[in-house]
Design an enzyme around this catalytic site. Structure first.
Site, PDB file in Angstrom:
ATOM      1  N   LYS A  20      -8.134 -22.406  10.333  1.00  0.00           N
ATOM      2  CA  LYS A  20      -7.123 -23.442  10.081  1.00  0.00           C
ATOM      3  C   LYS A  20      -7.716 -24.831  10.278  1.00  0.00           C
ATOM      4  O   LYS A  20      -7.407 -25.769   9.527  1.00  0.00           O
ATOM      5  CB  LYS A  20      -5.924 -23.221  11.009  1.00  0.00           C
ATOM      6  CG  LYS A  20      -5.176 -21.924  10.694  1.00  0.00           C
ATOM      7  CD  LYS A  20      -4.221 -21.557  11.808  1.00  0.00           C
ATOM      8  CE  LYS A  20      -3.428 -20.300  11.489  1.00  0.00           C
ATOM      9  NZ  LYS A  20      -2.727 -19.752  12.648  1.00  0.00           N
ATOM     10  N   GLU A  31       0.314 -23.940   1.920  1.00  0.00           N
ATOM     11  CA  GLU A  31       0.961 -24.596   3.073  1.00  0.00           C
ATOM     12  C   GLU A  31       1.096 -23.644   4.263  1.00  0.00           C
ATOM     13  O   GLU A  31       0.932 -24.050   5.420  1.00  0.00           O
ATOM     14  CB  GLU A  31       2.347 -25.106   2.648  1.00  0.00           C
ATOM     15  CG  GLU A  31       3.113 -25.827   3.732  1.00  0.00           C
ATOM     16  CD  GLU A  31       2.433 -27.098   4.198  1.00  0.00           C
ATOM     17  OE1 GLU A  31       2.351 -28.058   3.424  1.00  0.00           O
ATOM     18  OE2 GLU A  31       1.975 -27.130   5.359  1.00  0.00           O
ATOM     19  N   ARG A  89       0.832  -1.212   0.000  1.00  0.00           N
ATOM     20  CA  ARG A  89       0.000   0.000   0.000  1.00  0.00           C
ATOM     21  C   ARG A  89       0.861   1.254   0.000  1.00  0.00           C
ATOM     22  O   ARG A  89       0.679   2.159  -0.784  1.00  0.00           O
ATOM     23  CB  ARG A  89      -0.847   0.026   1.288  1.00  0.00           C
ATOM     24  CG  ARG A  89      -2.247  -0.395   1.124  1.00  0.00           C
ATOM     25  CD  ARG A  89      -2.917  -0.434   2.461  1.00  0.00           C
ATOM     26  NE  ARG A  89      -2.070  -1.027   3.503  1.00  0.00           N
ATOM     27  CZ  ARG A  89      -2.521  -1.564   4.623  1.00  0.00           C
ATOM     28  NH1 ARG A  89      -3.810  -1.573   4.867  1.00  0.00           N
ATOM     29  NH2 ARG A  89      -1.707  -2.078   5.519  1.00  0.00           N
ATOM     30  N   ASP A  95      -9.153 -17.447  13.985  1.00  0.00           N
ATOM     31  CA  ASP A  95      -8.019 -17.851  13.145  1.00  0.00           C
ATOM     32  C   ASP A  95      -7.815 -19.371  13.254  1.00  0.00           C
ATOM     33  O   ASP A  95      -7.652 -20.055  12.233  1.00  0.00           O
ATOM     34  CB  ASP A  95      -6.767 -17.092  13.603  1.00  0.00           C
ATOM     35  CG  ASP A  95      -5.531 -17.521  12.837  1.00  0.00           C
ATOM     36  OD1 ASP A  95      -5.408 -17.140  11.660  1.00  0.00           O
ATOM     37  OD2 ASP A  95      -4.694 -18.255  13.397  1.00  0.00           O
ATOM     38  N   VAL A 117      -1.692 -22.881   7.445  1.00  0.00           N
ATOM     39  CA  VAL A 117      -1.929 -23.605   8.700  1.00  0.00           C
ATOM     40  C   VAL A 117      -0.603 -23.886   9.399  1.00  0.00           C
ATOM     41  O   VAL A 117       0.303 -24.480   8.805  1.00  0.00           O
ATOM     42  CB  VAL A 117      -2.676 -24.938   8.449  1.00  0.00           C
ATOM     43  CG1 VAL A 117      -2.958 -25.637   9.780  1.00  0.00           C
ATOM     44  CG2 VAL A 117      -3.970 -24.708   7.691  1.00  0.00           C
ATOM     45  N   GLY A 167       1.922 -22.077  10.343  1.00  0.00           N
ATOM     46  CA  GLY A 167       3.145 -21.372   9.930  1.00  0.00           C
ATOM     47  C   GLY A 167       4.128 -22.241   9.181  1.00  0.00           C
ATOM     48  O   GLY A 167       3.856 -22.698   8.071  1.00  0.00           O
ATOM     49  N   GLY A 221       4.829  -9.383  14.844  1.00  0.00           N
ATOM     50  CA  GLY A 221       4.251  -9.755  13.543  1.00  0.00           C
ATOM     51  C   GLY A 221       3.510 -11.078  13.573  1.00  0.00           C
ATOM     52  O   GLY A 221       3.192 -11.641  12.539  1.00  0.00           O
TER      53      GLY A 221
HETATM   54  P1  NDP Z   1       1.146  -7.619   7.056  1.00  0.00           P
HETATM   55  O1  NDP Z   1       0.106  -6.684   7.518  1.00  0.00           O
HETATM   56  O2  NDP Z   1       2.460  -7.614   7.722  1.00  0.00           O
HETATM   57  O3  NDP Z   1       1.377  -7.395   5.478  1.00  0.00           O
HETATM   58  C1  NDP Z   1       0.342  -7.161   4.588  1.00  0.00           C
HETATM   59  C2  NDP Z   1       0.927  -6.506   3.357  1.00  0.00           C
HETATM   60  O4  NDP Z   1      -0.093  -6.301   2.411  1.00  0.00           O
HETATM   61  C3  NDP Z   1       1.566  -5.153   3.622  1.00  0.00           C
HETATM   62  O5  NDP Z   1       2.783  -5.060   2.954  1.00  0.00           O
HETATM   63  C4  NDP Z   1       0.572  -4.160   3.020  1.00  0.00           C
HETATM   64  O6  NDP Z   1       1.163  -2.981   2.521  1.00  0.00           O
HETATM   65  C5  NDP Z   1       0.028  -4.977   1.893  1.00  0.00           C
HETATM   66  N1  NDP Z   1      -1.287  -4.539   1.447  1.00  0.00           N
HETATM   67  C6  NDP Z   1      -2.384  -4.298   2.165  1.00  0.00           C
HETATM   68  N2  NDP Z   1      -3.401  -3.922   1.368  1.00  0.00           N
HETATM   69  C7  NDP Z   1      -2.908  -3.921   0.115  1.00  0.00           C
HETATM   70  C8  NDP Z   1      -3.441  -3.607  -1.153  1.00  0.00           C
HETATM   71  N3  NDP Z   1      -4.700  -3.233  -1.284  1.00  0.00           N
HETATM   72  N4  NDP Z   1      -2.642  -3.710  -2.236  1.00  0.00           N
HETATM   73  C9  NDP Z   1      -1.361  -4.095  -2.117  1.00  0.00           C
HETATM   74  N5  NDP Z   1      -0.791  -4.404  -0.944  1.00  0.00           N
HETATM   75  C10 NDP Z   1      -1.554  -4.313   0.161  1.00  0.00           C
HETATM   76  O7  NDP Z   1       0.487  -9.072   7.095  1.00  0.00           O
HETATM   77  P2  NDP Z   1       1.235 -10.470   7.254  1.00  0.00           P
HETATM   78  O8  NDP Z   1       2.399 -10.528   6.370  1.00  0.00           O
HETATM   79  O9  NDP Z   1       1.399 -10.762   8.697  1.00  0.00           O
HETATM   80  O10 NDP Z   1       0.096 -11.473   6.742  1.00  0.00           O
HETATM   81  C11 NDP Z   1      -0.139 -11.698   5.383  1.00  0.00           C
HETATM   82  C12 NDP Z   1      -0.988 -12.945   5.232  1.00  0.00           C
HETATM   83  O11 NDP Z   1      -0.279 -14.059   5.788  1.00  0.00           O
HETATM   84  C13 NDP Z   1      -2.316 -12.908   5.980  1.00  0.00           C
HETATM   85  O12 NDP Z   1      -3.268 -13.623   5.243  1.00  0.00           O
HETATM   86  C14 NDP Z   1      -2.012 -13.645   7.293  1.00  0.00           C
HETATM   87  O13 NDP Z   1      -3.151 -14.229   7.861  1.00  0.00           O
HETATM   88  C15 NDP Z   1      -1.063 -14.698   6.771  1.00  0.00           C
HETATM   89  N6  NDP Z   1      -0.162 -15.281   7.747  1.00  0.00           N
HETATM   90  C16 NDP Z   1       0.598 -14.483   8.556  1.00  0.00           C
HETATM   91  C17 NDP Z   1       1.500 -15.036   9.436  1.00  0.00           C
HETATM   92  C18 NDP Z   1       2.370 -14.205  10.300  1.00  0.00           C
HETATM   93  O14 NDP Z   1       3.136 -14.774  11.097  1.00  0.00           O
HETATM   94  N7  NDP Z   1       2.312 -12.875  10.209  1.00  0.00           N
HETATM   95  C19 NDP Z   1       1.651 -16.497   9.523  1.00  0.00           C
HETATM   96  C20 NDP Z   1       0.819 -17.260   8.624  1.00  0.00           C
HETATM   97  C21 NDP Z   1      -0.059 -16.647   7.783  1.00  0.00           C
HETATM   98  P3  NDP Z   1       1.903  -1.923   3.492  1.00  0.00           P
HETATM   99  O15 NDP Z   1       3.089  -2.663   4.035  1.00  0.00           O
HETATM  100  O16 NDP Z   1       2.315  -0.821   2.592  1.00  0.00           O
HETATM  101  O17 NDP Z   1       0.914  -1.566   4.516  1.00  0.00           O
HETATM  102  N1  HSE Z   2      -1.926 -14.932  13.666  1.00  0.00           N
HETATM  103  C1  HSE Z   2      -1.534 -16.256  13.345  1.00  0.00           C
HETATM  104  C2  HSE Z   2      -1.026 -16.960  14.588  1.00  0.00           C
HETATM  105  C3  HSE Z   2      -0.454 -16.232  12.296  1.00  0.00           C
HETATM  106  O1  HSE Z   2      -0.712 -16.275  15.557  1.00  0.00           O
HETATM  107  O2  HSE Z   2      -0.962 -18.176  14.596  1.00  0.00           O
HETATM  108  C4  HSE Z   2      -0.092 -17.595  11.797  1.00  0.00           C
HETATM  109  O3  HSE Z   2      -1.136 -18.167  11.079  1.00  0.00           O
END
Ligand code: NDP
Ligand code: HSE
Length: 436
Positions: free
Chosen positions: A205, A129, A45, A201, A132, A134, A187
């Site tokens: 999963k 993968e 974003r 969440d 669920v 991580g 994070g």
């Molecule tokens: P973050 O919030 O850290 O990252 C999301 C990213 O998406 C950011 O870079 C953001 O941009 C970008 N973004 C948001 N809206 C838009 C848009 N409209 N167009 C383009 N880019 C956009 O999330 P996570 O990385 O933590 O999570 C991502 C996915 O992974 C989610 O589905 C989450 O459930 C899943 N997940 C997360 C885990 C974790 O440990 N964090 C583990 C397992 C799954 P900007 O940086 O500029 O705001």
């Molecule tokens: N928010 C999720 C957790 C990220 O804490 O398990 C991994 O899916």
């Protein structure tokens, strides 16, 4: 052979972790995949924001459509999260013939049936993968490693944030809100952290795991979910006195009547390995009829653990890019025309044991009334302890462990016990599984 080009949608915790792994381990990864893999484009974003990864050589854009419409890109990583923009982008990318890798459990749990149908129509792969547990390759384990088994049940600690909170509360006596803030800073937490602490969440999963294990459609709406917000330090201590740990578990069990799908805090005997899985670590116990119990353990959240799972999906796609679509591993483990419609049981039909904590007046006959009600509902008591009143209180905490019973009977018994004039407030109920 030509390098495989990757477009990353979302460059946050997971997107950044993936880019770092693909750059750092580029040689090792291409030795495994048989092709060079390069990230050519990424979207976010706010393009001025500092990133956790080196973006040199990557074209950055705030317009994700530029990436999914780019004919040069082979695989799109959906790492934005949520079920709105991410869904539209994913469906459009599939329509454009892109293979997809996602970590988005909410999107898969809620719209996976539609997404996989569209992907199959377009002959592309959608792998998830990282959605669920991580970094644990649990999806591959169930979908491929255990494909000779009838899966009888599985139980897992599948939310890292929740487990981190419970562990810190137990070990350091820390405050719930304070630990949650730390999980967000690290994070681990979802953009809406109530998803973590209210079991949503983990419910997403569990819906995915149950589908893979039993060959049923994704049915998040039928998962019973309860979070960790009502667990008190006293419950944690009483459970330990009785030889149990409280863990937030997702449980899927196949019974003669249907499938139980439930997520809730659970007492587990402390001798079980899974009872000792602490912090952000996740673990999933899977019981197959041939293999017996198997346990999978690893980091459940965080940039590189999750990135590790995303990269493994990319490698799988690269390996099969030249194969025939019908010979690929089906996304939900079972062939699309073999998905079955076994009933998912309602929460009242669940069978489990219970930990109950009630506040009783210190009068003769009070416990007799309670046990009479339990007996009326065919609920047997496994253990009972009565504690001294907490400071400043006149009522006594009474803790009970019951044997396995039907949730419907327990609901009725709890309602009757709470109506007794000698019982104060509501009863704390935590489900108990021996996982034997
Ligand atoms: P973050 O919030 O850290 O990252 C999301 C990213 O998406 C950011 O870079 C953001 O941009 C970008 N973004 C948001 N809206 C838009 C848009 N409209 N167009 C383009 N880019 C956009 O999330 P996570 O990385 O933590 O999570 C991502 C996915 O992974 C989610 O589905 C989450 O459930 C899943 N997940 C997360 C885990 C974790 O440990 N964090 C583990 C397992 C799954 P900007 O940086 O500029 O705001
Ligand atoms: N928010 C999720 C957790 C990220 O804490 O398990 C991994 O899916």
């Amino acid at each position: 052979m030509k390098a495989v080009k990757i477009g990353v949608l979302g460059l946050g915790t997971v997107g950044g972790g993936v880019v770092n792994i693909l750059k750092r381990n580029a040689k090792e990864i291409s030795r495994r995949a048989g092709r060079e893999i390069i990230v050519t484009h990424a979207s976010a974003r706010d393009l001025t924001r500092e990133r956790i990864c080196d973006t040199q050589g990557i074209t950055l854009t705030s317009h994700s459509l530029d990436i999914i419409n780019d004919p040069e890109i082979d695989i799109v990583l959906e790492l934005i999260g949520g079920t709105t923009i991410a869904k539209d982008l994913m469906l459009q990318a599939i329509d454009n013939g892109k293979h997809i890798v996602t970590a988005n459990k909410a999107l898969i749990a809620l719209h996976g049936n539609e997404i996989f149908a569209k992907a199959s129509e377009k002959g592309v792969m959608v792998l998830f993968e990282a959605a669920v547990a991580g970094g644990i390759p649990i999806i591959k384990a169930i979908r491929e490693g255990l494909s000779g088994n009838q899966i009888e049940w599985l139980a897992g600690i599948i939310n890292g944030t929740g487990n981190f909170i419970l562990t810190e509360m137990r070990d350091k006596g820390r405050d719930f809100a304070d630990v949650l803030a730390e999980a967000q800073a690290l994070g681990y937490a979802e953009s809406d952290p109530t998803f973590d602490v209210e079991g949503i969440d983990a419910g997403h999963k569990l819906a995915i795991l149950a589908s893979l294990a039993f060959g049923i459609p994704l049915q998040f709406e039928k998962v019973f979910t309860e979070g960790i917000t009502k667990i008190t330090r006293a419950d944690v201590e009483y459970a330990e006195e009785l030889g149990y740990r409280i863990k937030h578990l997702g449980i899927a069990r196949k019974t003669d009547k249907g499938v139980e799908l439930r997520v809730h805090p659970t007492l587990i005997p402390e001798r079980r390995l899974i009872a000792n899985v602490d912090g952000v670590m996740n673990a999933v116990l899977v019981q197959g009829d041939a293999v017996g119990p198997t346990l999978y353990y690893g980091a459940g959240a965080g940039a590189e653990p999750t990135g590790s799972a995303v990269v493994s999906d990319i490698v799988d796609i690269v390996r099969v890019l030249t194969g025939e679509p019908e010979h690929r591993v089906p996304p939900l483990a079972f062939q699309a025309d073999a998905i079955s419609d076994i009933t998912v049981l309602s929460s009242e039909q669940i069978q489990t044991a219970y930990y109950l904590r009630l506040s009783a007046e210190d009068k003769p006959g009070v416990l007799a009334d309670v046990t009479r009600i339990l007996a009326k509902h065919n609920i047997s008591i496994e253990a009972i302890i009565q504690k001294e009143p907490l400071e400043g209180e006149t009522t006594l905490p009474v803790i009970m462990l019951t044997q396995t019973t039907l949730e419907k009977e327990m609901n009725a018994a709890i309602a009757e016990i709470e109506a007794l004039s000698t019982i104060t407030g509501s009863i704390s109920r935590i489900r108990l599984e021996t996982l034997g």
